[in-house]
Design an enzyme around this catalytic site. Structure first.
Site, PDB file in Angstrom:
ATOM      1  N   ARG A  52       6.341   1.332  -7.593  1.00  0.00           N
ATOM      2  CA  ARG A  52       5.413   0.933  -6.536  1.00  0.00           C
ATOM      3  C   ARG A  52       4.017   1.456  -6.861  1.00  0.00           C
ATOM      4  NH1 ARG A  52       3.880   5.221  -5.131  1.00  0.00           N
ATOM      5  NH2 ARG A  52       2.292   4.305  -3.822  1.00  0.00           N
ATOM      6  N   ARG A  95       6.431  -9.214  -4.388  1.00  0.00           N
ATOM      7  CA  ARG A  95       5.541  -8.629  -3.367  1.00  0.00           C
ATOM      8  C   ARG A  95       4.222  -9.402  -3.396  1.00  0.00           C
ATOM      9  NH1 ARG A  95       5.112  -2.246  -3.128  1.00  0.00           N
ATOM     10  NH2 ARG A  95       4.790  -2.735  -0.925  1.00  0.00           N
ATOM     11  N   ASP A 243      -4.891  -2.300  -2.933  1.00  0.00           N
ATOM     12  CA  ASP A 243      -3.974  -3.295  -3.500  1.00  0.00           C
ATOM     13  C   ASP A 243      -4.662  -4.613  -3.799  1.00  0.00           C
ATOM     14  OD1 ASP A 243      -2.206  -1.331  -1.862  1.00  0.00           O
ATOM     15  OD2 ASP A 243      -0.876  -2.358  -3.261  1.00  0.00           O
ATOM     16  N   ASN A 253      -4.959  -2.029   1.687  1.00  0.00           N
ATOM     17  CA  ASN A 253      -4.215  -0.864   1.204  1.00  0.00           C
ATOM     18  C   ASN A 253      -3.092  -0.596   2.203  1.00  0.00           C
ATOM     19  OD1 ASN A 253      -3.940   1.278  -0.794  1.00  0.00           O
ATOM     20  ND2 ASN A 253      -4.541   2.690   0.833  1.00  0.00           N
ATOM     21  N   LYS A 254      -2.316   0.416   1.930  1.00  0.00           N
ATOM     22  CA  LYS A 254      -1.149   0.743   2.759  1.00  0.00           C
ATOM     23  C   LYS A 254      -1.474   0.737   4.253  1.00  0.00           C
ATOM     24  CE  LYS A 254       2.167   1.231   1.799  1.00  0.00           C
ATOM     25  NZ  LYS A 254       3.091   0.078   1.859  1.00  0.00           N
TER      26      LYS A 254
END
Ligand code: MRU
Length: 366
Positions: A52, A95, A243, A253-254
């Site tokens: 990841r 993903r 990302d 992002n997260k």
């Protein structure tokens, strides 16, 4: 920067028939390496976050492409290209948010497409070389990001980070954690506050593991404690990974990152996004164009708990990422330097520079 110069998270097996990864889902309890030979296992390793972090997913996918291409049984270029197109599409669908996955796979496919008349055996060799090149480039990019980010830190600073953008999420140095690790190696005292990062706990499991190993002073907090540590005056800067970055500077992002950025603005704390230039997606005008991955509700309801923590029937919304508005970002640190607002201009200028550089390199070498 560090004694160990080979990435440990993703590599090819010696016979080029498998990709070996450090299973990030087993951390921090155990350091387990797994060998992946088949397409479905590779696909699932991405979906299950065994590998990841945006750059690491791209590197892994490139190695998978090379291994799967190596395993094809045809000398016919057309059949070979069709088979490669099929497994590329499958891996790419694992993903949706991190652009690095598609970016790396497109680069691998370009090798096949540019060599339509080359014997298949030679193309297979070229694919292995290309995957290794992608990983080596990432190592250089991460080192450069760390060096550009270091001057943003002062001795004694407190840094807040979200999720994990360290060595395991990339090739070796990390993006958001690179300047921190470099600061520590230069003898600076930097204290990191790591958000645990619900629901999959990348901050608790991986960031705190990596920083502890690097000898960095790290304090783990729950995501809902960010405002408190900021209010206490403990945070001088926020460093996060990314990302996908849109052409206007909006950055995915997260999940939870945008909340950190909003709080940082309130407390007048600079908020930096760090990532390689291949995370910028020029085809995405704004963050609205970024597809956000939705994940299994059980990650919220029961994973990591010995008993379920919510009724089985409750509805859950589990987006894996959010988009931080470009107006909240103080700078985007890339391997080329720090981009500043207005991002639509600085990003366009960087892309222009990179395109000219590639063109010039090709002219010189042709
Ligand atoms: O779902 P994950 O763990 O792959 O999400 C990772 C992140 O959001 C990282 O911050 C991002 O990929 C940058 S990694 C250098």
């Amino acid at each position: 920067m560090r004694n160990e110069t080979r990435p440990i998270n993703v590599r090819l097996s010696d016979d080029n028939l498998a990709v070996i990864i450090l299973d990030q889902t087993a951390l921090p309890a155990s350091t387990t390496f797994i060998e992946l030979e088949g397409e479905q296992d590779m696909f699932e390793a991405i979906v299950m976050l065994k590998v990841r972090g945006a750059p690491a997913i791209g590197i892994f996918a490139a190695f998978c492409y090379a291994v799967l291409a190596n395993g094809t049984h045809t000398d016919n270029n057309k059949v070979f290209a069709e088979e490669a197109k099929r497994f590329k599409a499958h891996l790419e669908s694992a993903r949706p948010t991190a652009v690095n996955l598609a970016w790396a796979l497109n680069r691998m496919e370009a090798v096949v497409l540019a060599n339509g008349d080359t014997p298949v055996a030679a193309i297979k060799e070229a694919l292995i070389t290309e995957a290794i090149k992608i990983q080596q480039e990432d190592m250089r990019m991460c080192e450069s990001i760390a060096r550009h980010g270091l001057p943003l830190l002062n001795d004694g600073d407190g840094v807040l980070t979200h999720c994990n953008a360290g060595p395991l999420a990339t090739s070796i140095y990390g993006t958001a954690l690179g300047p921190v690790i470099l600061a520590r190696q230069s003898g600076m005292a930097v204290r990191v506050f790591a958000d645990e990062t619900r629901p999959l706990l990348q901050g608790a499991r991986i960031t705190s593991y990596e920083l502890t190993r690097e000898g960095v002073d790290v304090t783990l907090i729950c995501d809902n404690m960010v405002s408190a540590v900021m209010k206490n005056g403990w945070i001088n800067a926020c460093f996060v990974g990314c990302d996908r970055i849109a052409a206007n500077g909006d950055a995915a992002n997260k999940i939870g990152t945008s909340g950190v950025a909003i709080l940082a603005k309130h407390y007048k704390i600079p908020f930096y996004v760090l990532g390689p230039s291949n995370t910028i997606d020029p085809d995405c005008e704004t963050g609205d164009g970024i597809t956000i991955e939705l994940r299994d509700p059980n990650e919220i309801k029961q994973m990591f708990f010995t008993k379920p923590v919510a009724p089985d029937s409750v509805n859950c919304y589990n987006p894996a990422f959010d988009v931080t508005d470009h107006t909240l970002i103080s700078g985007i640190v890339t391997e080329y330097g720090i981009l500043r607002p207005p991002y639509s201009e600085s990003i366009a200028a960087l892309k222009d520079y990179i395109t000219k550089k590639i063109y010039q390199t090709r002219r010189i070498s042709s």
